[in-house]
Design a protein around this motif. Structure first.
Motif, PDB file in Angstrom:
ATOM      1  N   VAL A  79      35.666  -6.952  36.015  1.00  0.00           N
ATOM      2  CA  VAL A  79      35.565  -8.390  35.736  1.00  0.00           C
ATOM      3  C   VAL A  79      34.324  -8.978  36.403  1.00  0.00           C
ATOM      4  CG1 VAL A  79      36.650 -10.632  36.125  1.00  0.00           C
ATOM      5  CG2 VAL A  79      38.029  -8.693  35.368  1.00  0.00           C
ATOM      6  N   ILE A  80      34.037  -8.560  37.624  1.00  0.00           N
ATOM      7  CA  ILE A  80      32.847  -9.059  38.320  1.00  0.00           C
ATOM      8  C   ILE A  80      31.582  -8.679  37.561  1.00  0.00           C
ATOM      9  CG2 ILE A  80      31.425  -8.768  40.389  1.00  0.00           C
ATOM     10  CD1 ILE A  80      34.079  -8.592  41.975  1.00  0.00           C
ATOM     11  N   ILE A  81      31.512  -7.435  37.100  1.00  0.00           N
ATOM     12  CA  ILE A  81      30.343  -6.992  36.327  1.00  0.00           C
ATOM     13  C   ILE A  81      30.224  -7.792  35.035  1.00  0.00           C
ATOM     14  CG2 ILE A  81      29.392  -5.075  34.984  1.00  0.00           C
ATOM     15  CD1 ILE A  81      30.474  -3.190  37.135  1.00  0.00           C
ATOM     16  N   ALA A  82      31.358  -7.951  34.342  1.00  0.00           N
ATOM     17  CA  ALA A  82      31.337  -8.680  33.073  1.00  0.00           C
ATOM     18  C   ALA A  82      30.883 -10.118  33.276  1.00  0.00           C
ATOM     19  CB  ALA A  82      32.722  -8.645  32.431  1.00  0.00           C
ATOM     20  N   TRP A 120      44.760 -10.332  44.690  1.00  0.00           N
ATOM     21  CA  TRP A 120      45.345 -11.176  43.647  1.00  0.00           C
ATOM     22  C   TRP A 120      45.584 -10.382  42.368  1.00  0.00           C
ATOM     23  CZ3 TRP A 120      42.823 -13.743  39.219  1.00  0.00           C
ATOM     24  CH2 TRP A 120      43.689 -14.635  38.575  1.00  0.00           C
ATOM     25  N   PHE A 121      44.646  -9.516  42.008  1.00  0.00           N
ATOM     26  CA  PHE A 121      44.816  -8.685  40.829  1.00  0.00           C
ATOM     27  C   PHE A 121      46.018  -7.754  40.966  1.00  0.00           C
ATOM     28  CE2 PHE A 121      40.733  -8.498  38.120  1.00  0.00           C
ATOM     29  CZ  PHE A 121      40.533  -9.859  38.277  1.00  0.00           C
ATOM     30  N   GLY A 122      46.241  -7.231  42.177  1.00  0.00           N
ATOM     31  CA  GLY A 122      47.235  -6.182  42.356  1.00  0.00           C
ATOM     32  C   GLY A 122      48.615  -6.638  42.774  1.00  0.00           C
ATOM     33  N   THR A 143      31.860 -15.822  42.882  1.00  0.00           N
ATOM     34  CA  THR A 143      33.032 -16.175  43.692  1.00  0.00           C
ATOM     35  C   THR A 143      33.926 -14.963  43.903  1.00  0.00           C
ATOM     36  OG1 THR A 143      32.984 -18.448  42.858  1.00  0.00           O
ATOM     37  CG2 THR A 143      35.051 -17.676  43.830  1.00  0.00           C
ATOM     38  N   LYS A 144      34.175 -14.200  42.847  1.00  0.00           N
ATOM     39  CA  LYS A 144      35.008 -12.994  42.976  1.00  0.00           C
ATOM     40  C   LYS A 144      34.321 -11.946  43.841  1.00  0.00           C
ATOM     41  CE  LYS A 144      37.468 -13.497  38.542  1.00  0.00           C
ATOM     42  NZ  LYS A 144      36.850 -14.768  38.128  1.00  0.00           N
ATOM     43  N   TYR A 145      33.006 -11.819  43.703  1.00  0.00           N
ATOM     44  CA  TYR A 145      32.264 -10.832  44.501  1.00  0.00           C
ATOM     45  C   TYR A 145      32.284 -11.187  45.990  1.00  0.00           C
ATOM     46  CZ  TYR A 145      28.281  -8.305  46.435  1.00  0.00           C
ATOM     47  OH  TYR A 145      27.479  -7.531  47.231  1.00  0.00           O
ATOM     48  N   ARG A 146      32.070 -12.461  46.304  1.00  0.00           N
ATOM     49  CA  ARG A 146      32.016 -12.890  47.701  1.00  0.00           C
ATOM     50  C   ARG A 146      33.383 -12.790  48.376  1.00  0.00           C
ATOM     51  NH1 ARG A 146      28.305 -18.235  46.451  1.00  0.00           N
ATOM     52  NH2 ARG A 146      26.267 -17.169  46.464  1.00  0.00           N
ATOM     53  N   SER A 147      34.453 -12.887  47.601  1.00  0.00           N
ATOM     54  CA  SER A 147      35.810 -12.733  48.152  1.00  0.00           C
ATOM     55  C   SER A 147      36.477 -11.532  47.464  1.00  0.00           C
ATOM     56  CB  SER A 147      36.616 -14.008  47.940  1.00  0.00           C
ATOM     57  OG  SER A 147      36.633 -14.370  46.574  1.00  0.00           O
ATOM     58  N   PHE A 148      35.766 -10.405  47.484  1.00  0.00           N
ATOM     59  CA  PHE A 148      36.185  -9.236  46.716  1.00  0.00           C
ATOM     60  C   PHE A 148      37.591  -8.769  47.078  1.00  0.00           C
ATOM     61  CE2 PHE A 148      36.469  -4.592  46.157  1.00  0.00           C
ATOM     62  CZ  PHE A 148      36.257  -4.526  44.789  1.00  0.00           C
TER      63      PHE A 148
END
Length: 211
Positions: free
Chosen positions: A71-74, A51-53, A40-45
């Motif tokens: 976070v995406i990798i983890a 949101w993070f920033g 989900t995070k990758y598809r809406s990178f």
């Protein structure tokens, strides 16, 4: 009495033969959760980075792009690793750290419950006296809002159809789910992926130095 002790000892020995199953169950439970979160995070990178920033409606983190990638990798690679039982302790640690930060930065301000309890008599906060009063007050307010929403939907919507697959709830977004995942990850960090049905097990058998 000795006979029952002997039966108990035999039971313990028998259970040890399948002691890998709880670890496998934890891996199979957690893997899709983290894989889907990472996807989900990758598809809406770019939305994730925003949101993070963003300090107004997001987390306000510096180097937001970097942390989004981490976070995406983890979550994505870590979820696959849990599924296969590869480097389980390493990825379990990375995911546990991720969950700890998520709880601290996102969920802690909302208290414990993931879904707001709408009945204060069933809220565990009553066990903590005045320290749980805010949660009890929130239960009352959540109950009032939920009842009002039901009244509106029953009056102006097809309520039976709307609730056919489940009742409406109010999301509280507390640390409950995150803490549950964190504790399960701790089990994997300490005990590993388990025997037989994991890549780690077979690597350890062929490469003893990895044990």
């Amino acid at each position: 009495m000795n006979k029952y002790v002997a039966y108990y000892d035999k039971l313990v020995v028998s259970l040890k033969k399948i002691d890998f199953l709880p670890l496998l169950a934890i891996r199979l439970y957690l893997a899709p959760i983290f894989i889907m979160a990472g996807l989900t995070k990758y598809r809406s990178f770019y939305d994730t980075v925003a949101w993070f920033g963003n300090g107004d409606w997001g987390l306000g983190l510096p180097f937001a792009s970097f942390w989004a990638v981490v976070v995406i990798i983890a979550e994505l690679i870590g979820g696959v690793a849990l599924l296969l039982g590869v480097a389980t302790r390493l990825f379990g640690l990375l995911l546990a750290i991720t969950m700890a930060f998520a709880m601290l930065l996102v969920h802690l301000k909302n208290g414990w419950h993931a879904i707001a309890p709408t009945n204060p008599t069933t809220n565990i906060a009553q066990l903590f006296g005045r320290y749980g009063q805010a949660s009890l007050d929130n239960s009352i307010q959540a109950g009032e809002r939920l009842n009002k929403a039901r009244e509106i939907l029953q009056s102006y919507g097809n309520y039976d159809w709307l609730t056919e697959t489940g009742n409406f709830v109010i999301l509280n977004n507390g640390v409950e789910f995150g803490m549950t995942y964190f504790i399960m990850l701790l089990v994997l960090i300490i005990y590993g992926a388990g025997r037989i049905i994991s890549v780690d097990f077979w690597l350890n058998k062929s490469l003893p130095m990895l044990k």
